[in-house]
Design a protein around this motif. Sequence first.
Motif, mmCIF file in Angstrom:
data_model
loop_
_atom_site.group_PDB
_atom_site.id
_atom_site.type_symbol
_atom_site.label_atom_id
_atom_site.label_comp_id
_atom_site.label_asym_id
_atom_site.label_seq_id
_atom_site.Cartn_x
_atom_site.Cartn_y
_atom_site.Cartn_z
ATOM 1 N N GLY A 27 0.934 -1.191 -0.047
ATOM 2 C CA GLY A 27 -0.133 -0.021 0.052
ATOM 3 C C GLY A 27 0.842 1.220 -0.013
ATOM 4 N N ALA A 28 1.986 0.964 0.535
ATOM 5 C CA ALA A 28 2.875 2.329 0.632
ATOM 6 C C ALA A 28 3.680 2.816 -0.555
ATOM 7 C CB ALA A 28 3.892 2.105 1.926
ATOM 8 N N THR A 29 4.131 1.470 -1.078
ATOM 9 C CA THR A 29 4.574 1.583 -2.415
ATOM 10 C C THR A 29 3.602 2.133 -3.466
ATOM 11 O OG1 THR A 29 4.455 -0.643 -2.704
ATOM 12 C CG2 THR A 29 6.509 0.044 -1.890
ATOM 13 N N LEU A 30 2.341 1.545 -3.390
ATOM 14 C CA LEU A 30 1.415 2.047 -4.614
ATOM 15 C C LEU A 30 1.123 3.457 -4.462
ATOM 16 C CD1 LEU A 30 -0.604 0.541 -6.420
ATOM 17 C CD2 LEU A 30 -2.256 0.486 -5.065
ATOM 18 N N ALA A 31 0.999 3.870 -2.981
ATOM 19 C CA ALA A 31 0.602 5.391 -2.970
ATOM 20 C C ALA A 31 1.766 6.223 -3.349
ATOM 21 C CB ALA A 31 0.146 5.542 -1.419
ATOM 22 N N THR A 32 2.925 5.876 -3.010
ATOM 23 C CA THR A 32 4.083 6.668 -3.553
ATOM 24 C C THR A 32 4.071 6.692 -5.103
ATOM 25 O OG1 THR A 32 5.270 5.806 -1.526
ATOM 26 C CG2 THR A 32 6.518 6.846 -3.154
ATOM 27 N N GLY A 33 3.869 5.477 -5.818
ATOM 28 C CA GLY A 33 3.711 5.596 -7.237
ATOM 29 C C GLY A 33 2.948 6.220 -7.693
ATOM 30 N N LEU A 34 1.658 6.516 -7.161
ATOM 31 C CA LEU A 34 0.586 7.233 -7.858
ATOM 32 C C LEU A 34 1.034 8.615 -7.542
ATOM 33 C CD1 LEU A 34 -2.586 5.028 -6.399
ATOM 34 C CD2 LEU A 34 -1.863 5.858 -8.772
ATOM 35 N N MET A 35 1.483 8.916 -6.436
ATOM 36 C CA MET A 35 1.993 10.236 -6.145
ATOM 37 C C MET A 35 2.858 10.883 -7.316
ATOM 38 S SD MET A 35 3.894 12.153 -2.823
ATOM 39 C CE MET A 35 5.369 10.942 -2.926
ATOM 40 N N GLY B 12 0.826 -6.544 -5.674
ATOM 41 C CA GLY B 12 2.048 -6.711 -6.521
ATOM 42 C C GLY B 12 1.822 -6.115 -7.688
ATOM 43 N N VAL B 13 0.712 -6.876 -8.695
ATOM 44 C CA VAL B 13 0.803 -6.322 -9.915
ATOM 45 C C VAL B 13 0.465 -5.025 -10.067
ATOM 46 C CG1 VAL B 13 -0.954 -6.887 -11.830
ATOM 47 C CG2 VAL B 13 0.084 -8.824 -10.701
ATOM 48 N N LEU B 14 -0.658 -4.556 -9.217
ATOM 49 C CA LEU B 14 -1.061 -3.175 -9.245
ATOM 50 C C LEU B 14 0.319 -2.269 -9.356
ATOM 51 C CD1 LEU B 14 -4.259 -2.793 -7.138
ATOM 52 C CD2 LEU B 14 -3.936 -2.180 -9.532
ATOM 53 N N ASN B 15 1.174 -2.652 -8.050
ATOM 54 C CA ASN B 15 2.226 -1.824 -8.047
ATOM 55 C C ASN B 15 3.100 -1.540 -9.279
ATOM 56 O OD1 ASN B 15 3.485 -0.408 -5.536
ATOM 57 N ND2 ASN B 15 2.424 -2.181 -4.717
ATOM 58 N N GLY B 16 3.456 -2.946 -10.027
ATOM 59 C CA GLY B 16 3.848 -2.949 -11.232
ATOM 60 C C GLY B 16 3.423 -2.074 -12.190
ATOM 61 N N VAL B 17 2.163 -2.121 -12.307
ATOM 62 C CA VAL B 17 1.379 -1.462 -13.422
ATOM 63 C C VAL B 17 1.718 0.293 -13.202
ATOM 64 C CG1 VAL B 17 -0.799 -0.577 -14.208
ATOM 65 C CG2 VAL B 17 -0.228 -3.211 -14.004
ATOM 66 N N VAL B 18 1.468 0.596 -11.939
ATOM 67 C CA VAL B 18 1.730 1.838 -11.355
ATOM 68 C C VAL B 18 2.950 2.625 -11.747
ATOM 69 C CG1 VAL B 18 1.554 3.439 -9.563
ATOM 70 C CG2 VAL B 18 -0.322 2.160 -9.888
ATOM 71 N N TRP B 19 4.103 1.553 -11.114
ATOM 72 C CA TRP B 19 5.293 2.078 -11.548
ATOM 73 C C TRP B 19 5.857 2.021 -12.790
ATOM 74 C CZ3 TRP B 19 8.347 4.933 -8.000
ATOM 75 C CH2 TRP B 19 7.986 5.028 -6.942
ATOM 76 N N ALA B 20 5.389 1.238 -13.668
ATOM 77 C CA ALA B 20 5.799 1.069 -15.097
ATOM 78 C C ALA B 20 5.184 2.389 -15.561
ATOM 79 C CB ALA B 20 5.148 -0.024 -15.878
ATOM 80 N N ALA B 21 3.842 2.767 -15.362
ATOM 81 C CA ALA B 21 3.462 3.983 -15.957
ATOM 82 C C ALA B 21 3.933 5.141 -15.362
ATOM 83 C CB ALA B 21 1.886 4.128 -15.291
ATOM 84 N N TYR B 22 4.680 5.323 -14.143
ATOM 85 C CA TYR B 22 5.443 6.296 -13.747
ATOM 86 C C TYR B 22 6.645 6.392 -14.657
ATOM 87 C CZ TYR B 22 8.804 8.924 -10.910
ATOM 88 O OH TYR B 22 9.514 10.047 -10.603
ATOM 89 N N LEU B 23 7.197 5.355 -14.635
ATOM 90 C CA LEU B 23 8.592 5.273 -15.500
ATOM 91 C C LEU B 23 8.398 5.895 -16.951
ATOM 92 C CD1 LEU B 23 10.366 2.262 -13.990
ATOM 93 C CD2 LEU B 23 10.907 4.578 -13.520
ATOM 94 N N LEU B 24 7.421 5.239 -17.409
ATOM 95 C CA LEU B 24 7.199 5.824 -18.853
ATOM 96 C C LEU B 24 6.718 7.214 -19.153
ATOM 97 C CD1 LEU B 24 6.400 3.913 -21.374
ATOM 98 C CD2 LEU B 24 4.093 4.154 -21.000
ATOM 99 N N LEU B 25 5.933 7.675 -17.972
ATOM 100 C CA LEU B 25 5.598 9.155 -18.119
ATOM 101 C C LEU B 25 6.714 9.863 -17.926
ATOM 102 C CD1 LEU B 25 2.318 10.070 -16.027
ATOM 103 C CD2 LEU B 25 2.934 10.675 -18.286
ATOM 104 N N ARG B 26 7.613 9.565 -16.945
ATOM 105 C CA ARG B 26 8.824 10.193 -16.768
ATOM 106 C C ARG B 26 9.783 10.146 -18.118
ATOM 107 N NH1 ARG B 26 11.755 11.672 -11.606
ATOM 108 N NH2 ARG B 26 13.769 12.059 -12.165
#
Lengths: 530, 105
Positions: free
Chosen positions: B29-37, B87-101
């Motif tokens: 939950g912490a990593t997910l919230a961070t990725g969304l932020m 875990g999968v949700l985290n992967g999606v969110v962090w992939a989206a973050y890296l892509l956006l970046r």
Amino acid sequence: MKIRGDIVRLYRNVHSWVGIMAGLFLFVAFYAGGMTMFEGVVESWSARPAALPAAVSVDHLPDLLQKAFAADPSAVANHTVILYPDAAHPSSLMWSASHDREHGPARTMYAGLAPDGSLITRTQTPSQAASFINILHQRIGLPLGRESGRLVMGIVALLYAVALVSGTVMVLPSLLRNLFALRLTESLRRMWLDFHTLLGVCSLPFHIVMAATAAGFAFQRPIMTLEQNLFRPALSVESTQGGRDGAHAHHHGSGHPGIDRPLLEPGALVASLAEQVPDFEPDALVYSTRNGKLSLRVTGHDTRHVTRRPDGGYVDVDPCGGRITSTDFLPGHQGGGFLALTTIYALHFGTFGGLWGRAGYALLGFGGAFLFYSGNRLWLSSRRRRERSAGLSQDSLGTRLLSVLTAGGMLGCVCGVSAVFAAVPLLPEGGHYQNIEALFYAVLFGCVVMAVWLGGERSTRPLVGLAGVLTLLIPVTDGLSRLLLLARPITGNVIGVDIVALVYGLALVLTAMRATRALAGSSMEERVRA
Amino acid sequence: MTDTVQESRNAPLDGRGWAGKGLAGLVLGATLATGLMGIFGLLFHADAQFRTAAAQILRWFPGPVWGVVLALSFLFRSPVRAWTTLGVLNGVVWAAYLLLRGILV
């Protein structure tokens, strides 16, 4: 609304366990937090202005500033000019004489002019009682350091969020049916349950706001570190603060560090501000040194708008030219983004709607504290019922422990806070942080010992009575110190605090006396049933 | 096969595995919230120096998200499901973050 029975049952368990873990800390946070709504009032109540230099008129301010800076050049970098002196800020000029800002207002130098025009200065530490209550609120009653206290508070805020979600899931299916059914006549447990539900549902929006904002304050440091790594560095700066850093950076040198030209006189500065923002009423000119450069922040009240802090909003001004450099936190002149940000602060600090807004927030805060008290009582009575039906004749260790902590910890906190207020009029300089902290934890510890000795249930009545007596002592010691010992002024705030303490103390004493009968009644009832 | 899936889906939820589910909510939950932020920060042009309102407002974003994810993590059928789904949700969110970046920088 329909929710599957097994999910409701699951969340009932989650709710009672996180509630038990966080309830004690949340009680302290809400009880002390409700009081911080009147931090300014308490500051004015506990102030000792008699010994301090009197205020000077605006015409004499330049003279005062010049003489003060000649006597103590270090004051330039960090001084405040009070435009409207009051009981808590009686002198026109003050600056901190110490760097310790961990424990509320630092040791402060107050300056004024004698009738013959010579400089008079006095050092005093303002009463740190109001800040102790605020820090008690921030560190949920634990004597921890700044950063560790924040992290523990964050964990409690997280448990609080879980308790809110699970509690909402529990009441949703039977919301309309049970909400206003306050069954006072049935068993004590039913009454606590109905009361807890009613209070919880009615103040749910307030609690959602508090849980969400508290987490932001608690995890401020780690989140900011994450943001620094995740966000891109500023390319174009949206904020109006942008102009500030570059403009005069190359002028350093002459006179005091960070000042290139003479400072604008307070009268001229206020006049220049009145021209730029006619509706803003400045209270104080706060000079401080940021990044080696002297900067000026003018604070002011405005009850028509939300403000960031309890003492109002502020505007950043060029201290030499008088030109406004940032209106990010100037009430009524904020952009959408900064208005949203101010609203987050205002929703936590209750800084909207003036005195009535704060009074409403204080009531919601005390209601919150009572919500956690009723939650613990509820947990205890249902545990006892289960243990009795399982054939146990005495409370199990867990039940006894929570019973002792609920009475000793929660009521001990009430006793401790009242003891602090009752001692403030007697303590030197209105109470230094260390003395106040020692007194609070001594009273809290004493109450826990009493609860261990008598048992949670039997100590409830004497502890409520003790809290009442300690609260009634507040107007007594305050009145005595004002009339006999010290020349302390009697203002509207003083009368307000003393009257509230009198009424609250009487209410607690009456509750203690009534509780005897209620307790006797309920144990009779239980004996009849058995 | 379908029968057992059907059965486990209808079986009532209870407190079993609460520690594993809660821990999944706490950590992921912490990593997910961070990725969304991070994603919102890039979308709203929040800056790393906290000059913009967006950067300062987003400070209040992860806390509530973390709390809600933790509270809802008890709804997973089992701790394994909790860890894999989050875990999968985290992967999606962090992939989206890296892509956006990658796109925005």
